[in-house]
Every structure is written in C-alpha cells, then in structure tokens.
Scaffold this motif. Structure first.
Motif, PDB file in Angstrom:
ATOM      1  N   ARG A 239       0.855  -1.195   0.000  1.00 48.41           N
ATOM      2  CA  ARG A 239       0.000   0.000   0.000  1.00 48.41           C
ATOM      3  C   ARG A 239       0.878   1.227   0.000  1.00 48.41           C
ATOM      4  O   ARG A 239       1.799   1.351   0.809  1.00 48.41           O
ATOM      5  CB  ARG A 239      -0.921   0.030   1.220  1.00 48.41           C
ATOM      6  N   SER A 240       0.631   2.155  -0.903  1.00 44.75           N
ATOM      7  CA  SER A 240       1.442   3.370  -0.980  1.00 44.75           C
ATOM      8  C   SER A 240       1.172   4.257   0.227  1.00 44.75           C
ATOM      9  O   SER A 240       0.045   4.376   0.711  1.00 44.75           O
ATOM     10  CB  SER A 240       1.146   4.132  -2.278  1.00 44.75           C
ATOM     11  N   VAL A 241       2.240   4.876   0.735  1.00 47.98           N
ATOM     12  CA  VAL A 241       2.149   5.756   1.909  1.00 47.98           C
ATOM     13  C   VAL A 241       2.971   7.023   1.646  1.00 47.98           C
ATOM     14  O   VAL A 241       3.752   7.096   0.698  1.00 47.98           O
ATOM     15  CB  VAL A 241       2.679   5.058   3.182  1.00 47.98           C
ATOM     16  N   ARG A 242       2.787   8.008   2.497  1.00 43.57           N
ATOM     17  CA  ARG A 242       3.554   9.257   2.403  1.00 43.57           C
ATOM     18  C   ARG A 242       4.544   9.307   3.557  1.00 43.57           C
ATOM     19  O   ARG A 242       4.165   9.129   4.718  1.00 43.57           O
ATOM     20  CB  ARG A 242       2.641  10.474   2.450  1.00 43.57           C
ATOM     21  N   VAL A 322      -3.303   0.237  -3.448  1.00 38.26           N
ATOM     22  CA  VAL A 322      -2.951  -1.132  -3.059  1.00 38.26           C
ATOM     23  C   VAL A 322      -2.689  -1.968  -4.308  1.00 38.26           C
ATOM     24  O   VAL A 322      -3.455  -1.929  -5.274  1.00 38.26           O
ATOM     25  CB  VAL A 322      -4.064  -1.780  -2.219  1.00 38.26           C
ATOM     26  N   THR A 323      -1.590  -2.701  -4.288  1.00 36.76           N
ATOM     27  CA  THR A 323      -1.222  -3.597  -5.389  1.00 36.76           C
ATOM     28  C   THR A 323      -0.805  -4.947  -4.819  1.00 36.76           C
ATOM     29  O   THR A 323      -0.478  -5.065  -3.633  1.00 36.76           O
ATOM     30  CB  THR A 323      -0.075  -3.018  -6.233  1.00 36.76           C
ATOM     31  N   HIS A 324      -0.802  -5.961  -5.686  1.00 39.38           N
ATOM     32  CA  HIS A 324      -0.386  -7.281  -5.242  1.00 39.38           C
ATOM     33  C   HIS A 324       0.332  -8.013  -6.361  1.00 39.38           C
ATOM     34  O   HIS A 324       0.241  -7.636  -7.537  1.00 39.38           O
ATOM     35  CB  HIS A 324      -1.579  -8.101  -4.750  1.00 39.38           C
ATOM     36  N   GLN A 325       1.047  -9.067  -5.976  1.00 41.81           N
ATOM     37  CA  GLN A 325       1.677  -9.989  -6.914  1.00 41.81           C
ATOM     38  C   GLN A 325       1.124 -11.380  -6.606  1.00 41.81           C
ATOM     39  O   GLN A 325       1.456 -11.981  -5.581  1.00 41.81           O
ATOM     40  CB  GLN A 325       3.199  -9.980  -6.763  1.00 41.81           C
ATOM     41  N   ALA A 326       0.287 -11.884  -7.487  1.00 44.28           N
ATOM     42  CA  ALA A 326      -0.378 -13.153  -7.218  1.00 44.28           C
ATOM     43  C   ALA A 326       0.620 -14.290  -7.002  1.00 44.28           C
ATOM     44  O   ALA A 326       0.428 -15.144  -6.119  1.00 44.28           O
ATOM     45  CB  ALA A 326      -1.327 -13.497  -8.363  1.00 44.28           C
ATOM     46  N   MET A 327       1.707 -14.310  -7.779  1.00 38.25           N
ATOM     47  CA  MET A 327       2.699 -15.376  -7.606  1.00 38.25           C
ATOM     48  C   MET A 327       3.333 -15.314  -6.231  1.00 38.25           C
ATOM     49  O   MET A 327       3.530 -16.339  -5.571  1.00 38.25           O
ATOM     50  CB  MET A 327       3.769 -15.286  -8.706  1.00 38.25           C
ATOM     51  N   GLN A 328       3.657 -14.107  -5.763  1.00 33.98           N
ATOM     52  CA  GLN A 328       4.245 -13.971  -4.430  1.00 33.98           C
ATOM     53  C   GLN A 328       3.255 -14.359  -3.342  1.00 33.98           C
ATOM     54  O   GLN A 328       3.622 -14.962  -2.327  1.00 33.98           O
ATOM     55  CB  GLN A 328       4.723 -12.528  -4.210  1.00 33.98           C
ATOM     56  N   VAL A 329       1.993 -14.003  -3.528  1.00 37.42           N
ATOM     57  CA  VAL A 329       0.971 -14.380  -2.548  1.00 37.42           C
ATOM     58  C   VAL A 329       0.915 -15.898  -2.401  1.00 37.42           C
ATOM     59  O   VAL A 329       0.943 -16.444  -1.288  1.00 37.42           O
ATOM     60  CB  VAL A 329      -0.409 -13.832  -2.968  1.00 37.42           C
ATOM     61  N   LEU A 330       0.863 -16.601  -3.530  1.00 40.42           N
ATOM     62  CA  LEU A 330       0.751 -18.061  -3.505  1.00 40.42           C
ATOM     63  C   LEU A 330       2.004 -18.717  -2.930  1.00 40.42           C
ATOM     64  O   LEU A 330       1.922 -19.632  -2.097  1.00 40.42           O
ATOM     65  CB  LEU A 330       0.477 -18.579  -4.910  1.00 40.42           C
ATOM     66  N   LEU A 331       3.174 -18.253  -3.376  1.00 41.33           N
ATOM     67  CA  LEU A 331       4.420 -18.829  -2.873  1.00 41.33           C
ATOM     68  C   LEU A 331       4.574 -18.585  -1.374  1.00 41.33           C
ATOM     69  O   LEU A 331       4.963 -19.478  -0.614  1.00 41.33           O
ATOM     70  CB  LEU A 331       5.611 -18.248  -3.629  1.00 41.33           C
ATOM     71  N   GLY A 332       4.279 -17.362  -0.951  1.00 45.20           N
ATOM     72  CA  GLY A 332       4.412 -17.036   0.460  1.00 45.20           C
ATOM     73  C   GLY A 332       3.457 -17.843   1.332  1.00 45.20           C
ATOM     74  O   GLY A 332       3.835 -18.330   2.406  1.00 45.20           O
TER      75      GLY A 332
END
Length: 417
Positions: A239-242, A322-332
């Motif tokens: 999630r992007s923050v300042r 908010v962004t995600h990486q589906a491959m990282q989600v599954l591997l993690g």
C-alpha cells in the motif's frame, strides 16, 4: 486497464536480465510506453520471456559465474548500434558501473561512480554511511570472524552477509538453535570471506522507498508499506504511503553519493513511532509498477536520465494505492504452511478481486493486458496446488546466474578486471 503515452519517441531498450520481479514489471511499463524491449538472461525461461512486450529474449552467460563473459556479450550487442539505452534493472549495475567508461559511448546509461555503487551495494558500506550521515538504523555491529559474531549476538537479532539480495544471506536469530544454523550456513557459503552484520531486531512494519536521481538530486520518489510478505521476504501486497522524513533522508543519501540513476532503501516504521530505521539499500529500481499505479513513472524518469536529460521533479505519488503480486501471494502462503484448499481459495479471491484483493491491482503478471504473463502465473498455481512444498524450489529459481555472489564481486572489483 493500465495505459501509458510516451513523452518522447519510442526507444530501443536492452534490459540486462529478465528473471527478477523488477525486470518483469519494467518490461510492462516499457511496453505500455511503446518502447522496443530486448532482454538478456542466462535462464531459459525467465519471467520476462512471457510477455508480448518483449521483442527478443537472448540467452547470455551468467554474471555470477562468468562476469567478463557476460560483459562481453552485452558489449557485443551494444556495438551494433541497435540500442538507445542499456537498462540495468538489477545487480548488473555493479558490473556496468565498473565498466561504464566502455559502455557509455555505446548506449544511454544512468549509473553513479563505481565507488558510490560499492558503498550502496555493500550492507556494511551502507551501515557505515548511515552512521556518517547521522541517519537512524537499528543497533548494528560489523564483524569479520566467528568469535566476534558470537560475542556480538544478542537475541533477537538479524545476521546479514555484506553481499546478498532477495533475502539471501539473512538470518533471523531468536535463540541458540537459530544461531547454530546461521553459523553453519555462513561457513558453508564462505560468508566470513567478507564482513557480517549483526543488527538488533526492531518491531514494526516493513516499508520501502524508491528514488530516481539526476546527478545527485532526487527527481522521483515513492514509498509503500508491505501488507503481506511473500516468498523470501518479498512483497506480496503493498500500500502506498507518504513519508516526508524518508524522502528527505533518501535525498541526503543521494547527494552524499552523487547518485545518478535509481536507488531504493528498506526501513522499519517501529511500533513505538520512533522510526524510521533504515535496514537495507538496493542500488537499483525495485518493482516500479506500484509507483506507476500511484502516479509516477520511475522507469520513464530513468530512461530520460540515461539519455542525458534533466527531468523535472515528479509530483508526489498518491497514498493508499494497493497492489499485489499473485505469484508472491501463492508462494508465500505455501511457505507458511498453506495447503491445497488455502491456495485454491486464494486463487478464487484474486480472480474475483475480493477479500485482501478487493480494490487491489495485479502488478507482476497483468494478464488482462499481457496474456503471455499468464503462463508463469498459471504454471506456479498448478504446481503449488499439486504440491505446496514445491514453493521453496520455485522461489529459488529467482536466485540464479543473473545475481552476484562474493566470488563474482571480488572478480569485478579486482584491478585486472
């Protein structure tokens, strides 16, 4: 749908590796901008191979085992005059900074001096620089022997080799059993050939800042918080923050190093609000899609600087993207003990954009705009559903010949290189 409009004529880009997540995201941004992208990589099937935006995927010598052969391969492509920019998206910048006097006449290239690059690339060098600048970091000791390491350890702590990326050479040490394992792996990997850091553990959230510099001045900046950890400590959901304080600190680091090109830092925002505490530095652009979706195209800035332009300072990125990486989600999830049912539920939630993925955008494998990116994603999902234990082997495929180790660093640093 993500779109981009080039601000200058389409360029011919040579991307120096295609296995890392950073390279794969850069390919998407370059392709959306209309640039022609060729990729070099020692792996037969790096992530960037599966993109409609890649014109040509070239197998090359591995930088880790044959840095000189890799450099000669790159030079051989550049001397043809077919490329406008050489883009070192990952650790190849270390080698190219060393040889930049040979490379700059052949293509646009944005890198600092080799001395500055060495400082940022070395965890020990980065720690010493933070002390010199008076910037916050966890309590840190730098040691060079087994006995000194044992004397420095206070549980819990983090042990790091001075050279390492993608969480290689990093151990969380909570007790004597963890310490014994870390010592064993350090000795097996010849970790004591260089310096070793022992850092106190700071409780808090991991955040990462990305910057692009033009001759020491910060022109593009983005920060995000890790919401979910993926494989090997990677970022599964962000999630992007300042962070104005971090922007000022990164700008000070860039001025101190007279940095030219991309520079990223990792830090902990402590639970007691006493942070940030800077813990790592990556002298490169790390996964630039999140910044793009939040409003700043860091890859575009890097191209401009590579061509000798002095771009205007980019506006601040938007918060709460908010962004995600589906491959990282599954591997993690598989590495944390997730079973087949868990993984199938995650696949459903990602596809339906619900739960943790409601309002989130896929940044690594954007299937809706680049259908070829579905190949590694679907393959990973199927393999993990068949056997979640494969997550470790699949994650290690990203730690290949395109990365450096202690031996290759020593070769590149040598006077005879």
């Amino acid at each position: 749908m993500m779109t981009s409009r080039p601000l200058f004529k389409p360029l011919r880009i040579l991307l120096s590796e295609g296995t890392s997540t950073s390279a794969r995201e850069a390919v998407t941004l370059l392709g959306l901008a209309g640039h022609v992208v060729d990729v070099c990589d020692p792996a037969a099937a790096g992530l960037a191979r599966f993109s409609r935006f890649v014109r040509r995927y070239r197998r090359c010598p591995g930088m880790r085992d044959d840095p000189l052969g890799f450099l000669r391969f790159i030079e051989g492509l550049l001397v043809t005059g077919d490329y406008d920019v050489l883009l070192p998206i990952h650790e190849q910048g270390f080698l190219f900074a060393r040889a930049q006097e040979r490379l700059r006449p052949l293509a646009g290239l944005a890198l600092p001096s080799f001395a500055s690059y060495r400082t940022a690339h070395s965890k020990a060098g980065f720690s010493r620089m933070l002390s010199e600048l008076g910037l916050p970091q966890p309590e840190t000791q730098i040691v060079a022997s087994v006995d000194a390491l044992r004397a420095a350890v206070r549980f819990p702590c983090i042990i790091k080799t001075t050279i390492g990326t993608a969480s290689r050479g990093v151990w969380m040490v909570r007790n004597n059993a963890d310490l014994t394992l870390a010592m064993k792996e350090l000795e097996a990997s010849n970790g004591f050939a260089g310096e070793v850091l022992v850092q106190a553990r700071v409780a808090g959230a991991t955040e990462k800042a990305q910057g692009v510099f033009c001759r020491g001045e910060l022109v593009g900046f983005h920060v995000y918080r890790q919401l979910m950890e993926g494989a090997g400590g990677g970022d599964a959901i962000k999630r992007s923050v300042r962070r104005d304080r971090v922007r000022d600190d990164l700008a000070a680091i860039g001025r101190h190093l007279a940095w030219h090109g991309a520079l990223s830092i990792d830090f902990i925002m402590s639970d007691d609000d006493s942070g940030p505490f800077y813990i790592d530095c990556n002298p490169r652009l790390v996964e630039p899609m999140a910044a793009y979706l939040a409003g700043v195209d860091l890859v575009d800035l890097l191209l401009r600087i590579s061509l000798g332009e002095t771009p205007d300072v980019a506006p601040a990125t938007r918060e709460d993207v908010v962004t995600h990486q589906a491959m990282q989600v599954l591997l993690g999830r598989a590495q944390r003990g997730g079973d087949r049912r868990d993984l199938l539920h995650i696949c459903r939630d990602i596809w339906c954009r619900r739960g943790d993925y409601a309002g989130s955008t896929e940044e690594l494998t954007p299937v809706r705009i680049d259908w070829l990116s579905a190949v590694p994603l679907v393959t990973t999902a199927l393999l993990l559903v068949m056997s979640p234990r494969l997550s470790y082997a699949l994650a290690k495929r990203g730690w290949g010949q395109h990365l450096l180790d202690i031996r290759s660093v020593a070769i590149i640093e040598s006077e005879t290189f």
